[in-house]
Design a protein around this motif. Structure first.
Motif, PDB file in Angstrom:
ATOM      1  N   THR A  96       0.852  -1.181   0.000  1.00  0.00           N
ATOM      2  CA  THR A  96       0.000   0.000   0.000  1.00  0.00           C
ATOM      3  C   THR A  96       0.887   1.229   0.000  1.00  0.00           C
ATOM      4  O   THR A  96       1.849   1.300   0.753  1.00  0.00           O
ATOM      5  CB  THR A  96      -0.905   0.027   1.260  1.00  0.00           C
ATOM      6  OG1 THR A  96      -1.707  -1.156   1.278  1.00  0.00           O
ATOM      7  CG2 THR A  96      -1.809   1.245   1.271  1.00  0.00           C
ATOM      8  N   ARG A 116       1.438   4.487   1.372  1.00  0.00           N
ATOM      9  CA  ARG A 116       0.921   5.134   2.585  1.00  0.00           C
ATOM     10  C   ARG A 116       1.182   6.629   2.618  1.00  0.00           C
ATOM     11  O   ARG A 116       0.501   7.363   3.330  1.00  0.00           O
ATOM     12  CB  ARG A 116       1.534   4.480   3.822  1.00  0.00           C
ATOM     13  CG  ARG A 116       1.134   3.006   3.955  1.00  0.00           C
ATOM     14  CD  ARG A 116       1.717   2.363   5.182  1.00  0.00           C
ATOM     15  NE  ARG A 116       3.174   2.293   5.051  1.00  0.00           N
ATOM     16  CZ  ARG A 116       4.010   2.378   6.074  1.00  0.00           C
ATOM     17  NH1 ARG A 116       3.578   2.536   7.285  1.00  0.00           N
ATOM     18  NH2 ARG A 116       5.303   2.282   5.872  1.00  0.00           N
ATOM     19  N   ARG A 117       2.196   7.076   1.855  1.00  0.00           N
ATOM     20  CA  ARG A 117       2.556   8.500   1.886  1.00  0.00           C
ATOM     21  C   ARG A 117       3.230   8.848   0.574  1.00  0.00           C
ATOM     22  O   ARG A 117       4.043   8.075   0.062  1.00  0.00           O
ATOM     23  CB  ARG A 117       3.516   8.766   3.042  1.00  0.00           C
ATOM     24  CG  ARG A 117       4.028  10.195   3.140  1.00  0.00           C
ATOM     25  CD  ARG A 117       5.197  10.296   4.119  1.00  0.00           C
ATOM     26  NE  ARG A 117       6.353   9.493   3.740  1.00  0.00           N
ATOM     27  CZ  ARG A 117       7.303   9.894   2.884  1.00  0.00           C
ATOM     28  NH1 ARG A 117       7.234  11.066   2.311  1.00  0.00           N
ATOM     29  NH2 ARG A 117       8.328   9.105   2.605  1.00  0.00           N
ATOM     30  N   THR A 157       6.225   6.285   0.732  1.00  0.00           N
ATOM     31  CA  THR A 157       6.306   5.096   1.564  1.00  0.00           C
ATOM     32  C   THR A 157       5.387   4.071   0.917  1.00  0.00           C
ATOM     33  O   THR A 157       4.181   4.270   0.840  1.00  0.00           O
ATOM     34  CB  THR A 157       5.854   5.391   3.009  1.00  0.00           C
ATOM     35  OG1 THR A 157       6.647   6.451   3.533  1.00  0.00           O
ATOM     36  CG2 THR A 157       5.997   4.154   3.890  1.00  0.00           C
ATOM     37  N   VAL A 175      -3.579   8.641  -1.889  1.00  0.00           N
ATOM     38  CA  VAL A 175      -3.281   7.711  -0.797  1.00  0.00           C
ATOM     39  C   VAL A 175      -4.430   7.625   0.205  1.00  0.00           C
ATOM     40  O   VAL A 175      -4.483   6.688   0.997  1.00  0.00           O
ATOM     41  CB  VAL A 175      -1.950   8.035  -0.082  1.00  0.00           C
ATOM     42  CG1 VAL A 175      -0.784   7.929  -1.045  1.00  0.00           C
ATOM     43  CG2 VAL A 175      -1.982   9.379   0.594  1.00  0.00           C
ATOM     44  N   ALA A 234      -4.562   3.488  -3.346  1.00  0.00           N
ATOM     45  CA  ALA A 234      -3.285   3.328  -2.629  1.00  0.00           C
ATOM     46  C   ALA A 234      -2.716   1.926  -2.794  1.00  0.00           C
ATOM     47  O   ALA A 234      -1.509   1.735  -2.717  1.00  0.00           O
ATOM     48  CB  ALA A 234      -3.470   3.660  -1.150  1.00  0.00           C
ATOM     49  N   GLN A 235      -3.582   0.935  -3.057  1.00  0.00           N
ATOM     50  CA  GLN A 235      -3.126  -0.434  -3.253  1.00  0.00           C
ATOM     51  C   GLN A 235      -3.046  -0.814  -4.729  1.00  0.00           C
ATOM     52  O   GLN A 235      -2.705  -1.940  -5.061  1.00  0.00           O
ATOM     53  CB  GLN A 235      -4.050  -1.415  -2.522  1.00  0.00           C
ATOM     54  CG  GLN A 235      -3.931  -1.311  -1.024  1.00  0.00           C
ATOM     55  CD  GLN A 235      -4.821  -2.287  -0.293  1.00  0.00           C
ATOM     56  OE1 GLN A 235      -5.837  -2.746  -0.806  1.00  0.00           O
ATOM     57  NE2 GLN A 235      -4.454  -2.606   0.936  1.00  0.00           N
TER      58      GLN A 235
END
Length: 148
Positions: free
Chosen positions: A18, A20-21, A45, A111, A117-118
């Protein structure tokens, strides 16, 4: 690869990654195909990895088109409209500053939506390019894989 293993966002049994940032950390001019272009530093990230890569504005526009194709039923973030509008601005200095703001807002929106995000499309976009050799990847143990 120099400095550590060469990693791939699609290889290995890491489970579902994922993003994340994503932080847009400024811009710089680079030469490609005999022309100067503005590139934006992207720090992300991705799962347990810290990724740094450089992308042109047009690559973000292509990312958006790819995400729309990959997720047709998903409502895209409102910042996507600003992404399209920013493409048409004319003043070079203000354009770069405005695009930094637009790109950061767009990335924050991406995100925030788990499905995006994934998305393999977004993960690959954030992952440093071994072809370009212009990014770096830091693993959870602190080891660094060079993208050369």
């Amino acid at each position: 690869a120099v400095g550590g293993p060469l990693c791939s966002p699609t290889g290995g049994a890491r489970g579902k990654l994922t993003v994340r940032r994503i932080q847009i950390g400024g811009s710089e001019m680079r030469e490609a195909e005999g022309k100067l272009h503005t590139v934006y530093k992207l720090s992300a990230t991705v799962g347990p990895f810290e990724c740094v890569s450089f992308r042109r504005f047009s690559e973000f526009v292509r990312l958006h088109a790819s995400l729309k194709r990959a997720h047709p039923a998903l409502k895209m973030p409102p910042s996507a409209k600003a992404l399209k509008l920013s493409r048409r601005q004319l003043q070079p200095l203000k354009k770069t500053e405005e695009r930094l703001r637009v790109l950061q807002a767009y990335c924050l929106d991406l995100v925030a939506v788990l499905e995006l995000a994934q998305s393999g499309t977004l993960i690959e976009f954030c992952w440093p390019s071994s072809e370009k050799g212009d990014g770096r990847l830091v693993a959870p143990d602190g080891s660094e894989a060079s993208m050369t």
